[in-house]
Design a protein around this motif. Sequence first.
Motif, PDB file in Angstrom:
ATOM      1  N   SER A  48       0.829  -1.206   0.000  1.00  0.00           N
ATOM      2  CA  SER A  48       0.000   0.000   0.000  1.00  0.00           C
ATOM      3  C   SER A  48       0.866   1.260   0.000  1.00  0.00           C
ATOM      4  O   SER A  48       1.872   1.337   0.705  1.00  0.00           O
ATOM      5  CB  SER A  48      -0.879  -0.042   1.254  1.00  0.00           C
ATOM      6  N   THR A  94      -1.481   3.198  -7.934  1.00  0.00           N
ATOM      7  CA  THR A  94      -2.661   3.902  -8.439  1.00  0.00           C
ATOM      8  C   THR A  94      -2.278   5.216  -9.100  1.00  0.00           C
ATOM      9  O   THR A  94      -2.835   5.586 -10.136  1.00  0.00           O
ATOM     10  CB  THR A  94      -3.660   4.141  -7.284  1.00  0.00           C
ATOM     11  N   THR A  95      -1.309   5.898  -8.508  1.00  0.00           N
ATOM     12  CA  THR A  95      -0.839   7.151  -9.113  1.00  0.00           C
ATOM     13  C   THR A  95      -0.329   6.877 -10.524  1.00  0.00           C
ATOM     14  O   THR A  95      -0.648   7.611 -11.472  1.00  0.00           O
ATOM     15  CB  THR A  95       0.265   7.780  -8.236  1.00  0.00           C
TER      16      THR A  95
END
Length: 391
Positions: free
Chosen positions: A37, A42-43
């Motif tokens: 995480s 995601t970026t």
Amino acid sequence: MIRFEHVTKRYADGTTAVDDLSFEVAEGELVTLVGPSGCGKTTTMKMVNRLIEPTEGRILLDGADIAETDPVALRRRIGYVIQQVGLFPHRTVLDNTATVPHLLGWQRKKARDRAAELLELVGLDPAVHGGRYPDQLSGGQRQRVGVARALAADPPVLLMDEPFGAVDPVVRERLQNEFLRLQSQVRKTVLFVTHDIEEAVRLGDRIAVYGNGRIEQLDAPSVVLGAPATPYVADFVGADRGLKRLSVTPIERDDLEQPPVVHLDDLVEAALSVLAGENADWAVVLDDGDKLHGWVAADSIVHANGGTVRDHARRMEAWLPVGASLKQAFSTMLQHDAGWIAVLDGDRRDHFLGVLTPTSLHGALRRSVGDDARRADRTEPPGGDLRATAS
Ligand SMILES: Nc1ncnc2c1ncn2[C@@H]1O[C@H](COP(=O)(O)OP(=O)(O)OP(=O)(O)O)[C@@H](O)[C@H]1O
């Protein structure tokens, strides 16, 4: 097809989410981005459809800099699937699936026909599910609609951000298998974010292991598992990476052993002489068409009084087609409590190719590490400086 060139993303508070990232995803390739995480997966993904803009560097889609493309036009060429599917609650499943074709101005009938076709493709019967609303579906079915919707306008690129993260492990595995089948038909260029190494390994043609804004290793799953590039990657893929490798390594013809072979109608004396000639305790038994029947043990025929192999042969149920995974081979051995399994030609059903034993299985596992490392060398993206940087 998608090319990152020295891409960095620094958020306003100074967080460097992605740090000088350079890599390429080939047309029709599925690359999984995996890592703990907060490491920047995601970026990375959201920069491709310009939900996030890079601070430095550029991203090319089919050779064109996406910074110079209108974001709305860009997003219509890119399917996007996220964990919280984001279906419109007051629209039917069919209308949800037809969202992008509608936006593109397709005629209503064409858009709905396409949506129905897509629902079928993801395993939902449009006649049954098409008229339902999202809250009348199970979680797994909603995810399937999410995938269908993303594919509706036939975009060349798919971005998938933990799309199967919200469903239980059994449904998840089913969705993964369905997606693999689908991808083998539609061959999209896919970036797939997950924090689950098992999922990354199962789905990816290559997997990019992230650590703190950088890619530590970008390779075929079997290479990442068999030859982790750094201690960080080794730690991330887990101490049982050898076991995980079993599921991504296929049985190849060269892995097989060739025990003596006899036929059902051979005389017992002839079979005994084959066994003696090869100093073997048993032989594979084939029928007239060279299809697998089973096996025969030397000690069951050595005292036989004439007759043919047919009178003494036993059936063999433990078999697999060539190309099945070593994990399936191991599991089939355990299931049948067998010391070997027969491997058959998948195209010419039942045509016997050879056998796999625990020893040859081990050899196959070791062979594939070397093979994949060499293959990975050959498939480096052009331009040596565009390698994923290991920190
Ligand atoms: N808008 C923002 N402003 C500041 N920092 C952010 C912002 N969005 C993300 N970050 C930070 O950037 C880093 C990378 O975030 P990102 O969402 O890309 O990670 P991730 O690998 O996808 O994580 P996860 O698996 O938890 O979704 C994290 O440290 C995160 O806190």
